[in-house]
Design an enzyme around this catalytic site. Structure first.
Site, PDB file in Angstrom:
ATOM      1  N   TYR A  76       0.725  -1.243  -0.096  1.00  0.00           N
ATOM      2  CA  TYR A  76       0.077   0.044   0.104  1.00  0.00           C
ATOM      3  C   TYR A  76       0.820   1.253   0.048  1.00  0.00           C
ATOM      4  CZ  TYR A  76      -4.082  -3.195   0.931  1.00  0.00           C
ATOM      5  OH  TYR A  76      -4.803  -4.178   0.819  1.00  0.00           O
ATOM      6  N   HIS A 110      -9.104   1.057  -6.040  1.00  0.00           N
ATOM      7  CA  HIS A 110      -8.059   0.299  -5.074  1.00  0.00           C
ATOM      8  C   HIS A 110      -6.594   0.741  -5.454  1.00  0.00           C
ATOM      9  CE1 HIS A 110     -11.558  -2.205  -4.340  1.00  0.00           C
ATOM     10  NE2 HIS A 110     -11.808  -2.218  -5.881  1.00  0.00           N
TER      11      HIS A 110
END
Ligand code: DHK
Length: 151
Positions: A24, A102
């Protein structure tokens, strides 16, 4: 008057920066919000930016976006992407232009991350660009709404 867009983030997105940084990245949710505010400004959007770990709160905010006559909505449903019929139903109920985003490329990851209920209500899906995907989502939404960059 400026058109308002909502950017909603689902569970664990408050952990960005320290959460699995190999996947991430190191940017925090505050960094994402800053990027979104700068990008929204380019298109003259007012921005509501929120995160919740609670499914029902996300549903309430989707309904709020409709009640407040938002122009569109960007959502990273995170862990609720593949489980939440309630979020899908809320998105279908409000009929706002929705961009699903996302940070990671969910199609390269475990198969359980890939079957998105939210996609059934989304105009477009962005994944795999890291946090830049949020900026792409806002400019894509502007394009769908026929809004050009102001400066
Ligand atoms: C974020 C999450 O929290 C995961 O549950 C999704 C998504 C992927 C992201 O890439 O932003 O599977």
């Amino acid at each position: 008057m400026a058109q308002t867009i909502y950017i909603l983030n689902g569970p664990n997105m408050n952990m960005l920066g320290t959460r699995e940084p190999d996947k991430y990245g190191r940017a925090t949710l505050a960094d994402v919000e800053k990027l979104c505010r700068t990008t929204a400004e380019r298109f003259g959007f007012a921005l509501v930016f929120r995160q919740s770990n609670i499914e029902g709160e996300l549903v309430t905010w989707i309904q709020e976006a409709h009640a407040k006559k938002a122009a569109g909505l960007v959502i990273n449903p995170a862990g609720y992407t593949t489980t939440s019929i309630a979020i899908l139903d809320a998105l279908l109920a409000v009929q706002l232009p929705v961009i699903e985003i996302h940070i990671t490329n969910i199609h390269q990851r475990e198969s359980f991350r890939q079957n998105s209920y939210v996609s059934k209500a989304a105009k477009a899906v962005i994944c795999g660009f890291g946090i830049d995907g949020y900026a792409l989502a806002i400019s894509g939404l502007a394009g769908l709404l026929g809004i050009k960059e102001k400066h």
